[in-house]
Design an enzyme around this catalytic site. Structure first.
Site, PDB file in Angstrom:
ATOM      1  N   ASN A 170       9.468   5.227   6.290  1.00 24.23           N
ATOM      2  CA  ASN A 170       8.359   5.109   5.350  1.00 24.23           C
ATOM      3  C   ASN A 170       7.673   6.475   5.250  1.00 24.23           C
ATOM      4  O   ASN A 170       8.356   7.491   5.256  1.00 24.23           O
ATOM      5  CB  ASN A 170       7.399   3.995   5.766  1.00 24.23           C
ATOM      6  CG  ASN A 170       6.713   3.361   4.577  1.00 24.23           C
ATOM      7  OD1 ASN A 170       7.334   3.117   3.537  1.00 24.23           O
ATOM      8  ND2 ASN A 170       5.420   3.087   4.691  1.00 24.23           N
TER       9      ASN A 170
ATOM     10  N   ASN B 206       2.114   4.194   7.580  1.00 26.49           N
ATOM     11  CA  ASN B 206       1.834   4.736   6.257  1.00 26.49           C
ATOM     12  C   ASN B 206       1.063   6.044   6.343  1.00 26.49           C
ATOM     13  O   ASN B 206       1.427   6.922   7.107  1.00 26.49           O
ATOM     14  CB  ASN B 206       1.139   3.699   5.384  1.00 26.49           C
ATOM     15  CG  ASN B 206       1.989   3.321   4.180  1.00 26.49           C
ATOM     16  OD1 ASN B 206       2.592   4.183   3.543  1.00 26.49           O
ATOM     17  ND2 ASN B 206       2.051   2.040   3.857  1.00 26.49           N
TER      18      ASN B 206
ATOM     19  N   ASP C 207      -2.749   2.599   1.908  1.00 27.51           N
ATOM     20  CA  ASP C 207      -1.367   3.078   1.830  1.00 27.51           C
ATOM     21  C   ASP C 207      -1.376   4.572   2.163  1.00 27.51           C
ATOM     22  O   ASP C 207      -1.865   4.976   3.210  1.00 27.51           O
ATOM     23  CB  ASP C 207      -0.812   2.775   0.436  1.00 27.51           C
ATOM     24  CG  ASP C 207       0.706   2.742   0.387  1.00 27.51           C
ATOM     25  OD1 ASP C 207       1.348   3.514   1.125  1.00 27.51           O
ATOM     26  OD2 ASP C 207       1.261   1.967  -0.412  1.00 27.51           O
TER      27      ASP C 207
END
Length: 281
Positions: A98, A144, A192
């Site tokens: 990620n 994130n 995020d």
């Protein structure tokens, strides 16, 4: 609604990880699920797209040219001549890369998550240019946004399902003393990707919140930029003066995406960013 422009019109499934590369004057961003690394030169409008063989969570410029790619099975290096090699290869079934970020010392902090988003199935690791890898945070869920204060002494971090942006003390030995900077309220979406500006304020993109928020170093809400698509994913400052805020967005999971969902948006003159270091590898 905040006044914005469409910098790059696209239909990315999961646009993420915008990074301004001062060496080339380009914006780098990825479509995680589309397995594509994009570049955009705002001065000429020129765009490039490179397809990867795996889901790609982030792409960061390297000090000697090329890119560091946070891929499903680890971190790979792409040389300027397009030669690829693994820096750290660690495939784990059901897990993918990620977001990632480069620290002031040139190390790469790379996050992972489970495809099923199982609690505690992700990690955050620190990689040096020589490929030495240290697990910084085990047991995260959706690793994130990562960013550092202007003096490099604080690191900000979002494990999305917690709804928190946390802050750590940071030095060459690593991170410690985790505490909460801010907790996002239930109806405002999930934190995020994030970036830190020259004043030390933290800008956070809100997944399912259709907004980017600016928080002061003490955690006070300072500014809200509302946008028409709910899945705002990450943000960074770019342009010659680092005053333009670029925002990536996603289409995945939206039954009726807005026309700009999956595009890269820009808010000129939104603030003043920090120069982002290149990965030392």
């Amino acid at each position: 609604m905040t006044s914005y422009e469409v910098a790059v019109r696209a239909e990315a499934a999961l646009g993420e990880g915008p990074t301004w590369d001062p060496a080339t004057g380009r914006l780098i961003w990825v479509d995680v699920l589309g397995m594509r690394v994009h570049t955009y030169d705002p001065s000429s409008g020129r765009r490039t797209i490179r397809t990867t063989e795996q889901h790609v969570g982030a792409a960061k410029p390297r000090a000697g040219g090329g890119l560091a790619l946070n891929l499903r099975d680890g971190v790979g290096l792409l040389d300027p001549d397009d030669t690829f090699r693994w820096l750290h290869h660690e495939p784990v079934p059901g897990r993918r890369a990620n977001d990632a970020a480069v620290a002031p010392d040139g190390s790469l902090w790379a996050g992972t998550m489970r495809y099923d988003e199982a609690t505690g199935g992700g990690t955050l690791s620190r990689l040096t240019g020589a490929g030495e890898t240290r697990l910084a945070l085990p047991g995260v869920t959706v690793s994130n946004g990562i960013g550092w204060s202007p003096d490099g002494r604080l690191m900000y971090y979002a494990d999305t399902p917690t709804r928190r942006v946390d802050v750590f003390d940071h030095d060459t030995e690593g991170i410690r003393n985790r505490r909460t900077l801010v907790e996002i309220e239930q109806d405002a979406g999930f934190p995020d990707g994030l970036t830190v500006d020259a004043e030390g304020c933290v800008w956070v993109a809100l997944w399912d919140g259709g907004a980017v928020r600016r928080y002061t170093p003490s955690g006070d809400l300072d500014r809200v930029l509302t946008l028409p698509t709910p899945r705002t994913t990450a943000c960074t400052f770019g342009g010659p003066d680092l005053t333009d805020l670029y925002i990536t967005t996603a289409r995945t999971g939206l039954p009726a995406p807005h026309p700009v969902s999956g595009s890269v948006l820009v808010i000129p003159g939104a603030g003043k960013g920090l120069p982002q270091p290149a990965f030392a590898g």
